[in-house]
Design an enzyme around this catalytic site. Structure first.
Site, short mmCIF file in Angstrom:
data_model
loop_
_atom_site.label_atom_id
_atom_site.label_comp_id
_atom_site.label_asym_id
_atom_site.label_seq_id
_atom_site.Cartn_x
_atom_site.Cartn_y
_atom_site.Cartn_z
N HIS A 127 0.83 -1.21 0.00
CA HIS A 127 0.00 0.00 0.00
C HIS A 127 0.87 1.26 0.00
O HIS A 127 0.68 2.16 -0.84
CB HIS A 127 -0.90 -0.01 1.24
N GLU A 128 1.82 1.30 0.91
CA GLU A 128 2.68 2.48 0.99
C GLU A 128 3.60 2.59 -0.22
O GLU A 128 3.94 3.70 -0.64
CB GLU A 128 3.50 2.45 2.29
N HIS A 135 1.92 4.65 -2.92
CA HIS A 135 2.14 6.10 -2.74
C HIS A 135 3.57 6.48 -3.14
O HIS A 135 3.79 7.46 -3.85
CB HIS A 135 1.92 6.49 -1.27
#
Length: 460
Positions: free
Chosen positions: A21-22, A25
């Site tokens: 998920h990170e 980004h």
């Protein structure tokens, strides 16, 4: 061992899903020219930290594993070198900022597809949805199903395993539909109609696990005829006092013969404190034994127990084996199945959220880190395919949760950007601060609820 598996499973699950998920980004920010300062798994004090690359990006692992973050250059957090201002996050266009924020949930959606794709290629294990003895008042019995029927489709959607049946029934119950069932009986298919109107699809009660939809429609799994063989006799038990020994088979209770060990256990359980006549078979022949089941409390109910461990010995091993299915798919077919599963689980999850918001579903259905750890441990124990499916489901759930328009989540930021697009300029600092405070409060309350549910279930 169970606790160790749960801890390992939880760390693997959270570690993989949060990292990806990170990274969504992180990857999009760097591709769009925004300078990244920190990539962190977990919050709080760093238990590991290193700096890599020409820009000395900090890669760290925090003490608390429930999440992570990517810190970017931003003038709202401190002075920025004028030569680097064009790389600050707050200086980017609305489209760039929205793309960076949306990249995290998007990464989890992609990861879920990959996990389901791998799961279908590795091979999915399941149980044939073959119906056993049904209670007369159950919805399935009222629909006309009989023992031995195999459910092949629900509302036109093929059903291969019990998991498929469960998902199809959940969707039908959420839509409050009367759904057609395709049932195979004696080698021929027939259509029946199952009424799911008025059925709570989730159930759920504080302190207890949500009730399975299969239980609520009255599904009973068909079991191959088997002998109830005594595997162990407990010391100081009614069975030992009656002279029962390991290796003997219990074939009848009070004159009624049984070829279903589970039904036999239920029959003994209903006779707490009452003498029962057991017919026991050994190599030397049959004999009758009188035993009085001892009253024992199980999950708040008093049942009869005679103090034996039973093993099911199928009369027809091939019939028993036919209930267990293993399916493998090629790469192309597996991707199609992964897309179907992703869409089905997305619509189901959104429907559940909707019912929670309008009060038609209990908050008892919400689970937190403890439940995730428990299920992670169980799925690890069941094998690679099951664990991949679990990772896919949690990854998709994480993506959907993060896209909810709640302050502090990615969806909350996207909501602010939508307001900015409509308004023609950024929202005020005061509004953004109040919005953030609301988000902290909402997330705090959510964590209290899910932890309470998890702990209450464990206590129960």
């Amino acid at each position: 061992m169970d606790i160790l598996l749960s801890v390992v499973g939880f760390l693997l699950t959270i570690g993989i899903l949060v990292a990806f998920h990170e990274y969504g980004h992180f990857w999009v920010a760097r591709r769009l020219g925004v300078r990244v300062l920190t990539y962190s798994l977990g919050f709080g004090r760093a238990i590991y930290s290193t700096r890599r690359g020409p820009e000395a990006i900090e890669y760290r692992v925090g003490l608390f594993p429930l999440g992570g973050y990517v810190r970017m250059l931003d003038e709202r957090e401190g002075p920025v070198d004028p030569a680097e201002q064009h790389r600050a996050f707050n200086r980017q266009s609305l489209k760039v900022r929205a793309a960076i924020v949306a990249a995290g949930p998007a990464a989890n959606v992609v990861l879920a597809l990959v996990f389901w794709w791998l799961m279908f290629m590795v091979g999915t294990q399941g149980v044939l949805p073959k119906v056993g003895d049904l209670a007369g008042e159950s919805r399935l019995a009222e629909a006309g199903l009989e023992a031995g029927d195999v459910i092949r489709a629900v509302d036109g959607d093929p059903v291969i395993t019990l998991s498929d049946l469960r998902l199809s029934l959940l969707n039908g119950a959420i839509e409050q539909q009367r759904v057609p069932l395709t049932v195979e009986r004696d080698g021929r298919e027939r259509e029946l109609m199952l009424d799911l109107q008025g059925l709570d699809p989730l159930g759920g009660e504080i302190g207890r696990q949500p009730t399975d939809i299969l239980d609520r429609v009255g599904f009973s799994l068909w079991r191959a005829p088997a002998h109830a063989e005594i595997a162990e006799v407990q010391p100081d038990s009614p069975a030992m006092a009656a002279g029962l020994e390991a290796g003997a088979r219990i074939v009848a209770i009070d004159g009624r013969e049984y070829q279903d060990p589970w039904a036999l256990i239920d029959a003994i359980g209903a006779r707490a404190g009452e003498p029962v006549r057991l017919v026991v078979e050994t190599d030397a022949g049959r004999r009758e034994v009188v035993v009085t089941p001892r009253a024992t409390e199980v999950d708040g109910e008093v049942v009869g127990r005679i103090g034996v461990a039973l093993a099911a010995r199928p009369l027809d091993p091939e019939a028993a084996e036919s209930m267990f299915l293993v399916q493998h798919a090629g790469p192309i077919e597996a991707m199609g199945l992964a897309l179907e599963r992703s869409w089905a689980m997305t619509t189901l999850t959104l429907s559940v959220f909707h019912r929670l918001l309008i009060g038609e579903a209990s908050i008892a259905n919400l689970s937190g880190p403890v439940a995730i750890a428990e299920y992670a441990g169980k799925s690890l124990l069941l094998g690679l395919s099951t664990f991949l499916g679990f990772l896919a489901l949690v990854s998709l759930s994480l993506a959907i949760l993060n896209l909810l328009p709640i302050p502090m989540l990615d969806g909350g930021h996207l909501l602010l950007y939508a307001i900015e697009a409509i308004k023609g300029g950024p929202v005020g600092a005061a509004f953004e601060e109040v919005f953030a405070r609301i988000g902290i409060l909402a997330l705090g309350l959510l964590m209290v609820v899910v932890f309470y549910n998890d702990i209450a279930r464990l206590m129960h």
